[in-house]
Write an enzyme that holds these catalytic residues in place. Structure first.
Site, PDB file in Angstrom:
ATOM      1  N   GLY A  69       0.921  -1.164  -0.572  1.00 20.59           N
ATOM      2  CA  GLY A  69       0.205   0.160   0.226  1.00 20.59           C
ATOM      3  C   GLY A  69       1.068   1.438  -0.331  1.00 20.59           C
ATOM      4  O   GLY A  69       0.573   2.224  -0.512  1.00 20.59           O
ATOM      5  N   THR A  70       1.906   1.431   1.159  1.00 19.57           N
ATOM      6  CA  THR A  70       2.953   2.384   0.260  1.00 19.57           C
ATOM      7  C   THR A  70       3.451   2.845  -0.472  1.00 19.57           C
ATOM      8  O   THR A  70       3.770   4.038  -1.296  1.00 19.57           O
ATOM      9  CB  THR A  70       4.129   1.717   1.779  1.00 19.57           C
ATOM     10  OG1 THR A  70       3.377   1.740   2.909  1.00 19.57           O
ATOM     11  CG2 THR A  70       5.159   3.436   1.518  1.00 19.57           C
ATOM     12  N   GLN A 177      -7.844   0.976   5.290  1.00 21.25           N
ATOM     13  CA  GLN A 177      -8.538   1.394   6.023  1.00 21.25           C
ATOM     14  C   GLN A 177      -9.796   0.489   6.105  1.00 21.25           C
ATOM     15  O   GLN A 177     -10.542   0.065   7.184  1.00 21.25           O
ATOM     16  CB  GLN A 177      -8.537   2.230   7.229  1.00 21.25           C
ATOM     17  CG  GLN A 177      -6.597   1.948   7.722  1.00 21.25           C
ATOM     18  CD  GLN A 177      -6.049   1.359   8.435  1.00 21.25           C
ATOM     19  OE1 GLN A 177      -6.976   0.311   9.072  1.00 21.25           O
ATOM     20  NE2 GLN A 177      -5.104   1.465   9.003  1.00 21.25           N
ATOM     21  N   ALA A 195      -3.163  -4.626   0.771  1.00 23.36           N
ATOM     22  CA  ALA A 195      -4.065  -6.276   0.759  1.00 23.36           C
ATOM     23  C   ALA A 195      -3.799  -7.084   2.387  1.00 23.36           C
ATOM     24  O   ALA A 195      -4.257  -7.220   2.637  1.00 23.36           O
ATOM     25  CB  ALA A 195      -3.353  -6.771  -0.424  1.00 23.36           C
ATOM     26  N   CYS A 320       6.425   7.464  23.857  1.00 25.42           N
ATOM     27  CA  CYS A 320       6.890   6.297  24.009  1.00 25.42           C
ATOM     28  C   CYS A 320       7.269   5.599  23.354  1.00 25.42           C
ATOM     29  O   CYS A 320       8.048   5.025  23.349  1.00 25.42           O
ATOM     30  CB  CYS A 320       7.192   6.135  25.633  1.00 25.42           C
ATOM     31  SG  CYS A 320       5.597   5.970  26.090  1.00 25.42           S
TER      32      CYS A 320
END
Lengths: 465, 465
Positions: A69-70, A177, A195, A320
């Protein structure tokens, strides 16, 4: 052992597994070759493209498969920007896009382009009118997610798409999403998805580019995937991705309603069970399976660790828990509390009993973390200050990490009279977000911040109750 | 059904299949997460990296996984060029690199960079001295494959690496075809490879960048894979890739020797069985499993089709089998015949009987194709010309595709006397390569080519025997 982080990666859907296994034998050859193994691979690839396109709501020749997806987002943003170079170099994005969109925007800015970020409200949603207003002169591309990956809030994609269409700007929708739950409504121009978010395998993203959208793929290309995604096709995974998208879609209405009920239960019960909690994200216009909340006076990393020990896998946008020690840009853009942040995203098939057990376990876990940090108990109003109390106090939390600056503030707010101020010196990035959020949650007045002479920042809070 | 195109994609190795299945259950989660599923994924990823690095001969922290060999090459070339921007913008490549390298070079040239191509000899090998000489002022990067993907010839990588080191230029080695057979010797700086070439799954490449090599990843990046390969890791496939690399390496010596014997059989027998064949590529310094030959007067696409009907899957560098209708750039750079081109690349485990059956079938298939094209029989010297033969003839093959121009030439060469010329008019790209190659094979003199007034090119051949 309940896994509640489907928004990071969903376990493989049984249909994906089955399709992957079958196509390991049938789909390993090069689909560009003319011999029988190649032809067989080509048939599988074509069928997967048809199936995926149908689920997306586009034509098969508008859709290519990418390695993630990136990569789909990167290729989509750079290709659309380059294709619209003549229109201008302005890129409009929401402030809460996935990091893949923001990284693509950074590259665009570094190359001399302009990037405009549209802010969001406290629920995490953009305002469609504000988005439309940002589509100024020379806008080459706009990007808006279908729903937020950290808080689940749905964006007004259809309205924004209409506004974009009105001024001739293509809209790229990051649907990572939501695509498993349903097609993206409205007249978008480009769409990216991943996917492994819907139970497909890793290694497959998809990028749809509507016919008529100017698109110039960037970087080296080859003949595969219409020149938009170079490199040998990951065919067994592509077949599994398409098959599982169909399968999850078939189950989406029923399973979505069921998970929505479980999430509603978490949304309602957590603030009852745990003091000083902020549930964030839109309560109605949201993904069915995802809920996020933040707990005052809690160290997110310890909280995750304790939940993991109890068998629950969740993620967090607390500073954190990030390698950069900064809170999630989504929580920051929303202006909500980031400390003790927990994102619960339920995979399909999550048992109601697991959610109940999570609700059983959570209060004790949070109390335990708070206890070890020496947190003042309860969310009652602070005690009246002694008569000789100073009108202002300074708390030095320089060098202390989240949630300590906020805990120190809570400890001393009762030591100044109503109308008095507490100044917190802090150099932790999270303080900028969490001190104002604390004030909003506890009904105290946040006065502002400034550079501290000692280094770091001075955050000023006025006691109002 | 024998599949002889391992150089395109090898069938999945049983170990790869096994590892993939196991890690579908264990390795689907995000390795960047701290909960148990994430930690388990991280352990798998770390172990795969260790195993792959050991096979490559580098440190684990020098190696990242990419979505394909192509993407490894693209990332390696662009990152190394950017990292060495101060040194200059000259990129040196061999003329027979894989298209992924040449595409990256095209992007570099389009952005204003300089690209120098080092030629190869008729065997397909660069000369190390000539390569060294090409490393001129301002050379940022050199690229050389370990062995050629179309003809199997090994390149003098160790010598070239030494020359590069001597002048402080990093060498990127595309080891896609050879890594399964053994590590790349010599002091290379960067190395790229592709798992599906060694029997691993599709969707995994690897890029090694030695410590100390200046490297600036280009394009949007994220925190995964040292910032060199963005996007969610394709972990089950990565695990399968690493496991199968170890497995094929364990078998490489024995299986390599066995396949080398089978390829030697093809190299020796094909010219005996089929008239007018040129076996190309270095006969000794070569990949063990790959052999390429070209058949005069044969249409490559028909040949592949007929072999496929007989059950043999092979590939071809003939122009008629490429979407651009140009012969393979490798055959062109070598100056060898491209028509009727066949690449046989044997996957591990190929049965000797299948090779024998291929040798049984091939002569009839070639003869059949030639018969349908009306090819003059035999490779005997042309008949004596009649007494009244003209001293020169022109053959118009404009608009005719390979192998017709060469067939027309062969038909009329006997119609001119020794010392006479035949001029072939042709606009097919392959003629430029195949007419000189025909002259070399048939002992006739290739005079040269020029633009034809009729359009296309005029190729002049003098009859010498």
């Amino acid at each position: 052992m309940p896994y509640f982080d489907a928004a990071s990666a969903a376990p493989l859907h049984p249909v994906a597994r089955q399709a992957l296994l079958a196509s390991l034998d049938e789909g390993w050859a090069d689909p560009a070759r003319l011999y029988r193994e190649g032809r067989r691979a080509r048939l599988l690839l074509d069928a997967a493209r048809e199936a995926a396109a149908e689920a997306v709501g586009c034509r098969a020749d508008e859709l290519v498969f990418t390695p993630s997806g990136t990569r789909a987002v990167h290729a989509g943003v750079s290709g659309a920007l380059a294709g619209r170079r003549r229109a201008g170099n302005r890129l409009v994005v929401s402030a809460v896009e996935h990091s893949s969109v923001l990284h693509a925007a950074e590259v665009h800015a570094a190359a001399g382009g302009t990037v405009a970020e549209v802010p969001v409200d406290r629920s995490g949603a953009v305002d469609a009118g504000a988005f439309a207003a940002a589509l100024g002169e020379g806008t080459a591309l706009a990007c808006l997610q279908s729903a937020n990956h950290e808080v689940g809030t749905e964006q007004p994609v259809a309205e924004v798409a209409e506004a974009c269409r009105g001024v001739g700007v293509p809209l790229l929708v990051d649907a990572a999403q939501s695509l498993g739950w349903g097609p993206v409504e409205g007249g978008w121009s480009l769409l990216a998805a991943s996917a492994h978010k819907w139970g497909g395998p890793a290694g497959v993203g998809l990028l749809a580019v509507r016919k008529g959208v100017r698109f110039a793929p960037q970087g080296p290309s080859d003949e595969r995937e219409s020149g938009r995604a170079p490199g040998f096709e990951n065919l067994p995974a592509i077949v599994a991705a398409a098959a599982s998208l169909r399968a999850v879609r078939a189950e989406a209405a029923a399973e979505g309603a069921r998970l929505r009920g479980l999430v509603d239960r978490i949304r309602a019960r957590v603030p009852e069970l745990v003091p000083d909690v902020e549930v964030v994200g839109d309560p109605v216009r949201r993904l069915p399976h995802l809920v996020t909340f933040s707990c005052l006076y809690v160290d997110g990393e310890t909280l995750l660790h304790e939940l993991d020990r109890e068998g629950f896998s969740v993620s967090s946008g607390s500073s954190c828990t990030s390698s950069t020690l900064t809170p999630s840009h989504v929580l920051r853009a929303m202006g909500v509390l980031s400390e003790g942040n927990v994102r619960v995203s339920l995979p399909a098939g999550t048992a109601a009993e697991d959610v109940d057990r999570f609700l059983d376990v959570l209060p004790g876990v949070v109390a335990g973390v708070r206890g070890r940090l020496g947190v003042p108990a309860g969310s009652a109003a602070p005690a009246a200050a002694p008569a000789d109390a100073p009108g202002s106090l300074v708390v030095d939390a320089l060098g202390r990490r989240c949630p300590i600056p906020v805990i120190e503030l809570a400890k001393v707010i009762g030591d100044v009279p109503v109308g008095g101020t507490v100044t917190v010196l802090a150099d932790d990035e999270a303080a900028r977000l969490d001190i104002p959020a604390w004030c909003a949650m506890r009904g105290q007045e946040y006065v502002g911040e400034e550079d501290a002479p000692e280094g770091g920042r001075a955050y000023v809070v006025r006691r109002t109750s």
